[in-house]
Design an enzyme around this catalytic site. Structure first.
Site, PDB file in Angstrom:
ATOM      1  N   GLN A   1      -4.875  -1.713   9.221  1.00 31.11           N
ATOM      2  CA  GLN A   1      -4.664  -3.030   8.609  1.00 31.11           C
ATOM      3  C   GLN A   1      -5.243  -4.126   9.507  1.00 31.11           C
ATOM      4  O   GLN A   1      -4.908  -4.226  10.679  1.00 31.11           O
ATOM      5  CB  GLN A   1      -3.144  -3.253   8.400  1.00 31.11           C
ATOM      6  CG  GLN A   1      -2.803  -4.553   7.705  1.00 31.11           C
ATOM      7  CD  GLN A   1      -3.363  -4.642   6.275  1.00 31.11           C
ATOM      8  OE1 GLN A   1      -3.259  -3.700   5.499  1.00 31.11           O
ATOM      9  NE2 GLN A   1      -3.969  -5.772   5.942  1.00 31.11           N
TER      10      GLN A   1
ATOM     11  N   ASP B   1     -11.384   2.346   3.266  1.00 31.17           N
ATOM     12  CA  ASP B   1     -11.624   0.911   3.092  1.00 31.17           C
ATOM     13  C   ASP B   1     -13.113   0.616   2.871  1.00 31.17           C
ATOM     14  O   ASP B   1     -13.475  -0.473   2.439  1.00 31.17           O
ATOM     15  CB  ASP B   1     -11.165   0.153   4.347  1.00 31.17           C
ATOM     16  CG  ASP B   1      -9.840  -0.568   4.138  1.00 31.17           C
ATOM     17  OD1 ASP B   1      -9.498  -0.851   2.980  1.00 31.17           O
ATOM     18  OD2 ASP B   1      -9.163  -0.851   5.135  1.00 31.17           O
TER      19      ASP B   1
ATOM     20  N   LYS C   1       0.848  -1.204   0.000  1.00 31.67           N
ATOM     21  CA  LYS C   1       0.000   0.000   0.000  1.00 31.67           C
ATOM     22  C   LYS C   1       0.877   1.246   0.000  1.00 31.67           C
ATOM     23  O   LYS C   1       0.615   2.211  -0.726  1.00 31.67           O
ATOM     24  CB  LYS C   1      -0.952  -0.019   1.207  1.00 31.67           C
ATOM     25  CG  LYS C   1      -2.072  -1.029   1.012  1.00 31.67           C
ATOM     26  CD  LYS C   1      -2.853  -1.348   2.262  1.00 31.67           C
ATOM     27  CE  LYS C   1      -3.809  -2.522   1.981  1.00 31.67           C
ATOM     28  NZ  LYS C   1      -4.513  -3.010   3.157  1.00 31.67           N
TER      29      LYS C   1
END
Ligand code: NAP
Length: 278
Positions: free
Chosen positions: A96, A119, A52
């Site tokens: 995460q 997200d 990422k």
């Protein structure tokens, strides 16, 4: 002969398009900043976080990395998320997953401000997808829609079957296919006679989390098959939820693992970051 849907190539196209957009935004004085939080040092999570950060650097998005020790308390993590919520310089916040067991993942996700939830996991964004209003959408299903569209696969009016109903993949996938005017059926662990249903699919999306679960007996001749799963097989090689060698010859198009859905997830995360500023 089936067509291989090349997620690596399509994700690169998307990243290159985003790079141009980011440079235009910078010229207007608009910078994009993504905060990435990792708790503990799970090797797989470290790889995802590293990828990422790399994608951010490629596109021109600033990334702030927070690498917190495994023993970080829930209160400390929530305090950091709240601080980033308030920080005007930060456009997106990504925590995460998986988090260590002593932290309530759901509470962390719901604490991220919906307008920074790139997200797309926050209830407000999930609700927006349900009612068809604007909001961030979970990156993996969003990437699958792009894979289909950019490979020339028509969704409208097609029988779409999704195996899996997780909040991250199966449910948002079904809603997105519906938004594209597909006729959608969702299968899960309690579905009876699953093959009778999957054999009706023009487009079959498999997110079951079981290596090589789907073989040719699940698939209608000429269907499009999208494999979301990622596993390591007995030889430590990556494989999906679909038994590629057995299924591919019966399809008109199929995604490989690796190089199918996986690269699209990061590309769509970048896309969500860019839209946070646009
Ligand atoms: P998950 O949360 O474990 O969900 C699996 C789903 O499959 C559940 O809804 C479950 O049904 C259903 N299921 C389990 N056994 C079944 C069976 N025998 N028949 C029919 N349905 C069954 O998994 P997930 O998070 O959605 O992820 C799915 C896969 O995608 C995993 O391999 C994961 O690693 C991979 N993944 C890849 C990416 C990427 O970027 N490529 C991103 C996310 C996930 P119930 O709800 O009834 O239990």
């Amino acid at each position: 002969m089936y067509k291989l849907i090349d997620g690596k190539k399509i994700s690169q196209e998307i990243k290159d398009e985003l790079k141009v957009k980011v440079s235009d935004l910078k010229a207007q004085g608009k910078n994009i900043c993504l905060a990435v939080i990792q708790v503990g040092n799970d090797p797989a999570s470290s790889v995802y976080v590293g990828n990422k950060k790399k994608a951010c650097a490629y596109i021109g998005i600033e990334s702030l990395a927070y690498e917190l020790p495994e023993e970080t308390s829930q209160e400390e993590l929530l305090a950091l998320v709240k601080k980033l919520n308030e920080d005007d310089k930060v456009n997106g916040i990504l925590v995460q997953l998986q988090l260590p067991k002593h932290i309530d993942e759901e509470m962390v996700i719901q604490t991220i401000a919906p307008e920074k939830d790139v997200d797309g996991f926050n209830e407000k964004n999930v609700g927006a997808l349900c009612v068809g209003s604007k909001g961030y959408v979970s990156c993996t299903p969003l990437g699958i829609i792009q894979l289909l569209k950019r490979s020339g696969v028509e969704i409208e009016g097609k029988n779409c079957v999704v195996i899996g109903r997780s909040n991250i993949v199966g449910k948002p996938m079904s809603l997105l296919l519906l938004r594209e005017n597909g006729t959608v059926t969702i299968c899960h662990s309690r579905t009876q006679n699953i093959k009778e249903i999957t054999k009706q699919a023009d487009i079959l999306v498999v997110a079951v989390g079981k290596p090589k679960f789907v073989d040719e007996s699940f698939v209608k001749e000429g269907a499009v098959v999208i494999d979301v799963g990622i596993h390591r097989n007995e030889n430590n090689k990556l494989c999906g939820d679909v038994d590629f060698d057995r299924v591919a010859p019966h399809t008109s198009a199929i995604t490989p693992v690796p190089g199918g859905v996986g690269p699209m997830t990061i590309a769509m995360l970048m896309s969500n970051c860019v839209s946070s500023v646009e």
